[in-house]
Every structure is written in C-alpha cells, then in structure tokens.
Write an enzyme that holds these catalytic residues in place. Structure first.
Site, PDB file in Angstrom:
ATOM      1  N   LYS A   2      40.664  81.866  78.609  1.00 39.10           N
ATOM      2  CA  LYS A   2      40.249  82.681  77.561  1.00 39.10           C
ATOM      3  C   LYS A   2      39.533  83.821  78.029  1.00 39.10           C
ATOM      4  CE  LYS A   2      37.417  83.484  74.422  1.00 39.10           C
ATOM      5  NZ  LYS A   2      36.380  82.915  72.711  1.00 39.10           N
ATOM      6  N   GLU A  59      42.530  88.204  75.004  1.00 40.93           N
ATOM      7  CA  GLU A  59      42.232  88.221  73.666  1.00 40.93           C
ATOM      8  C   GLU A  59      41.575  89.604  72.535  1.00 40.93           C
ATOM      9  OE1 GLU A  59      38.642  85.317  72.901  1.00 40.93           O
ATOM     10  OE2 GLU A  59      39.050  86.203  70.395  1.00 40.93           O
ATOM     11  N   GLY A  94      35.871  85.311  61.358  1.00 46.04           N
ATOM     12  CA  GLY A  94      34.975  85.131  60.410  1.00 46.04           C
ATOM     13  C   GLY A  94      35.374  84.462  58.909  1.00 46.04           C
ATOM     14  N   GLY A  96      37.951  78.890  66.109  1.00 51.84           N
ATOM     15  CA  GLY A  96      36.261  78.507  66.468  1.00 51.84           C
ATOM     16  C   GLY A  96      35.723  77.588  65.598  1.00 51.84           C
ATOM     17  N   LYS A 105      45.936  85.840  72.517  1.00 50.73           N
ATOM     18  CA  LYS A 105      45.324  85.784  71.339  1.00 50.73           C
ATOM     19  C   LYS A 105      45.070  86.862  70.871  1.00 50.73           C
ATOM     20  CE  LYS A 105      41.001  83.274  70.042  1.00 50.73           C
ATOM     21  NZ  LYS A 105      40.494  82.040  69.585  1.00 50.73           N
ATOM     22  N   ASP A 145      33.981  77.433  73.027  1.00 53.24           N
ATOM     23  CA  ASP A 145      34.113  77.723  74.077  1.00 53.24           C
ATOM     24  C   ASP A 145      32.541  78.651  73.658  1.00 53.24           C
ATOM     25  OD1 ASP A 145      35.420  79.550  71.999  1.00 53.24           O
ATOM     26  OD2 ASP A 145      36.262  80.641  74.216  1.00 53.24           O
ATOM     27  N   LYS A 167      37.044  79.539  78.796  1.00 53.40           N
ATOM     28  CA  LYS A 167      35.938  80.904  78.635  1.00 53.40           C
ATOM     29  C   LYS A 167      35.933  81.862  79.902  1.00 53.40           C
ATOM     30  CE  LYS A 167      32.374  82.446  76.715  1.00 53.40           C
ATOM     31  NZ  LYS A 167      32.593  84.130  75.517  1.00 53.40           N
ATOM     32  N   SER A 169      39.798  82.998  63.866  1.00 50.52           N
ATOM     33  CA  SER A 169      39.493  83.266  62.423  1.00 50.52           C
ATOM     34  C   SER A 169      38.135  84.048  62.617  1.00 50.52           C
ATOM     35  CB  SER A 169      39.211  82.065  62.207  1.00 50.52           C
ATOM     36  OG  SER A 169      37.683  81.840  63.241  1.00 50.52           O
ATOM     37  N   SER A 177      43.861  79.703  66.967  1.00 45.98           N
ATOM     38  CA  SER A 177      43.369  79.278  68.091  1.00 45.98           C
ATOM     39  C   SER A 177      41.043  79.319  67.576  1.00 45.98           C
ATOM     40  CB  SER A 177      43.102  79.482  69.885  1.00 45.98           C
ATOM     41  OG  SER A 177      41.780  79.907  70.678  1.00 45.98           O
TER      42      SER A 177
HETATM   43  P1  13P Z   1      36.720  82.154  65.813  1.00 48.01           P
HETATM   44  O1  13P Z   1      37.776  81.523  65.203  1.00 48.01           O
HETATM   45  O2  13P Z   1      35.407  81.811  65.337  1.00 48.01           O
HETATM   46  O3  13P Z   1      36.253  83.539  65.417  1.00 48.01           O
HETATM   47  O4  13P Z   1      36.921  82.495  67.243  1.00 48.01           O
HETATM   48  C1  13P Z   1      37.649  82.221  68.054  1.00 48.01           C
HETATM   49  C2  13P Z   1      37.339  82.286  69.280  1.00 48.01           C
HETATM   50  O5  13P Z   1      37.793  81.777  69.970  1.00 48.01           O
HETATM   51  C3  13P Z   1      36.630  83.927  69.593  1.00 48.01           C
HETATM   52  O6  13P Z   1      37.095  84.034  70.660  1.00 48.01           O
END
Ligand code: 13P
Length: 336
Positions: free
Chosen positions: A136, A177, A263, A291, A219, A24, A97, A261, A289
């Site tokens: 989200k 989140e 970073g 990215g 999240k 997203d 999102k 994640s 979840s």
């Molecule tokens: P990352 O896993 O790259 O941090 O992204 C997840 C995400 O959707 C952040 O809003």
C-alpha cells in the site's frame, strides 16, 4: 512478473464478502492511537496488540488480507510464530505499507506529497521474500480554498504510478490509495469534484507507467462533506455520490475497490459500504480496507485491561469484520 499471479492475488483480496484489515499504522500514528486510550507505545505493546488482531479466531471468514507496518511484518507471536506464518496458516494475505509518509510539498503551503520511492525496489524484493503479496502507498490530498493544486495532484499520482509499477515488477499487487481528506469546511459537491479530478489523473498516470490494472487494487475515500462544513449528508447521498464518482473515473478492468474509513464512525463506514453494494450493478466489487473502523472498539476494550481483555477485544474485531463483510455484499442488517 506474472500478470496471472498478480490478478489472482488481487481477486482474492476482494473475494465475495471479504475485505482487508489495515493495521499498518507507523510507530508515530499508533502512538497517537495508544495515547488516546492510555497505552504506552512500547515495541512489546505494539507487538501484543497486533498479535491480538491477527490471531482473532475465524478472522478469515470475512478478512482476505491485512496490511502491516515494516516492524510488524518482522514480528512474531508471544510463542515465537512469525505473524506471516500465522496469516498464511489462516488464509490471510500479508500486505505491507511501503510509503514513507506524506511530507510538505515545497512551494505549496498546506499541501503534501508522499515520499518513499528511493530504494523501493530493494525493499519490495525483501518484503516479497518475507511473505508480502500486496503493498500500500497512501497519497494525501487536502481540500482548502486553494487546494488541491494541480501540481500536488500530479506529484502524488506520479509517485503512486512509479510505486505501482515497481510493485508489479516485484510480484506484489499495488493498493493505490489517493486519500481525499475529510477535514475541512468544503461541501459534498467539492469533495466529489476533487475526487473525480484526482482519480481521473491517477488512472492517466497508471496508464503512462504501464501499470497493469488487472493486478491493481484502488483504495478510495468516500465522497462526503467536510467535517467542519456543518453539512450533513444521508447514507444514501454519500453512497450515490461515491458510486457515481467512481463509475465515471475508474476503469472496469480493475479487480476491485476497497475503502478507507478516514475518521467516519464505525457504523457510518459500514452503512455507506452496504448502501453502495445495494445500489445495483457496478463493474467492480466494492469492499473495505478499514483501519480505525475495524479497530477502534477493540483497542478501547483492550486498553481497559491488556492482560485479560484479549478474547473480548477479539470478539469485537470479529464482529466488525462480519458487519463489514456483510456490507461488502449489501447484506448488512443494522439491527445485528
Ligand atoms: P482508516 O480506515 O483509519 O482511514 O485507515 C485506513 C488506512 O490504511 C489509511 O491509509
């Protein structure tokens, strides 16, 4: 709103051994990712890249849902099949999102507040019609000498609660989140304390806004030392601290928690999730979840030859989904 339907969707999002792929990125963020690997950020390249991800063979073995950006929710495959149809046919729940990004919080230099509440009800109504079943909203909490302030935490959690209530009114599961950012020189104990305060306040705000927890997904960020602290924490240290922090703040009625994640390396993100799931009884499923930790290897591979590397890039997407799906059950084996 049907609480049963919301609860059913929320439970499906964290079904055993499955997690979410976050794709997203706003156009500004995906441009940064594309710039990093030398891909031009055109609408067609964004579409082609998201098609690669969403048409990964057998993705739904380990992926329950995907979070899309507004543009992507309206796009189709090269053959003209709407992405939402591809997802429905493959048993992947479409998510969207809905925040409009984090902006400077006036009066609090260095702190951010997420915007996007104005007109949100109408946007959610449209997203539901387009097929989205969860949404989200990301709040950004920075740690520094004077941050986060109570005002920043309160402002962000108030917005999260208002968005969550609107989502449920419109039949979408809110994925709330509050991301405590890893950047900074703080130690792991400070990250723990901030995360604890943020989550405690968040669930207070959700309660005040009549948000039904049974139809909500959290999240969360993990409890880690700041990236420039010079400190290292073992996989077990991070897993223990994160689990302890969540257990002391997140009500047991929540259907599940998924992690961002943020970073972390691909391997750390998987190893931390796996370690937490090996740590014995906990009130909610813990899944992912991700990215970047789902996509970065695939994006790198695809960028080397975007016409011919689609199938190989999809293999890495599948491999990351499988590893994280196993980690969501505490069954990941580093050796592969
Ligand atoms: P990352 O896993 O790259 O941090 O992204 C997840 C995400 O959707 C952040 O809003």
């Amino acid at each position: 709103m049907s609480i049963e339907l919301l609860a059913e969707t929320a439970q499906a999002m964290v079904a055993e051994g499955k997690g979410i792929i976050a794709i997203d990125e706003s156009n500004a963020t995906i441009k940064k990712r594309f710039d990093g690997v030398g891909i031009e950020c055109t609408e067609e390249n964004r579409r082609a890249y998201r098609e690669l991800l969403l048409t990964t063979p057998k993705l739904s073995d380990h992926i329950s849902g995907a979070i899309l950006f507004d543009e992507t929710l309206r796009q189709s495959t090269r053959d003209g099949v709407p992405f939402t149809r591809v997802m429905a046919d493959n048993g992947i729940i479409p998510g969207i999102k809905v925040d409009k990004g984090a902006h400077p919080l006036a009066g609090f230099p260095g702190e951010l507040v997420t915007e996007g509440l104005d007109g949100l009800r109408a946007r959610l109504e449209e997203y539901y019609k387009l097929g989205a079943r969860f949404a989200k909203w990301r709040a950004v909490i920075n740690i520094d000498d004077d941050a986060p302030s109570g005002t920043c935490i309160e402002a962000n959690n108030h917005a999260l609660a208002r968005y969550a209530a609107l989502c449920q009114e419109q039949g979408l599961v809110p994925m709330v989140e509050p991301e405590v950012i890893m950047d900074g020189s703080h130690d792991i104990d400070t990250c723990y304390e901030v995360t604890e305060v943020v989550l405690r306040s968040l669930f207070g705000s959700l309660y005040e806004h009549n948000v039904v927890l049974e139809g909500t997904i959290l999240k969360a960020s993990m409890v880690v030392p700041g990236t420039t602290s010079g400190d290292t924490a073992s996989i077990e240290d991070v897993a223990l601290a994160t689990l302890q922090c969540l257990k002391s703040t997140v009500p047991a009625t929540l259907p599940g928690i998924v992690f961002l994640s943020g970073g972390q390396s691909d391997e750390d993100a998987t190893a931390h999730l796996d370690a937490m799931n090996r740590m014995g009884p906990k009130p909610w499923p813990l899944s992912f979840s991700y990215g970047r930790a789902m996509q970065s290897a695939a994006l790198k591979l695809w960028s080397q030859d975007i016409a011919n590397n689609v199938a190989d890039a999809q293999k890495t997407v599948y491999a990351r989904a499988r590893d994280n799906g196993l980690a969501a059950m505490g069954q990941w084996n580093k050796a592969g």
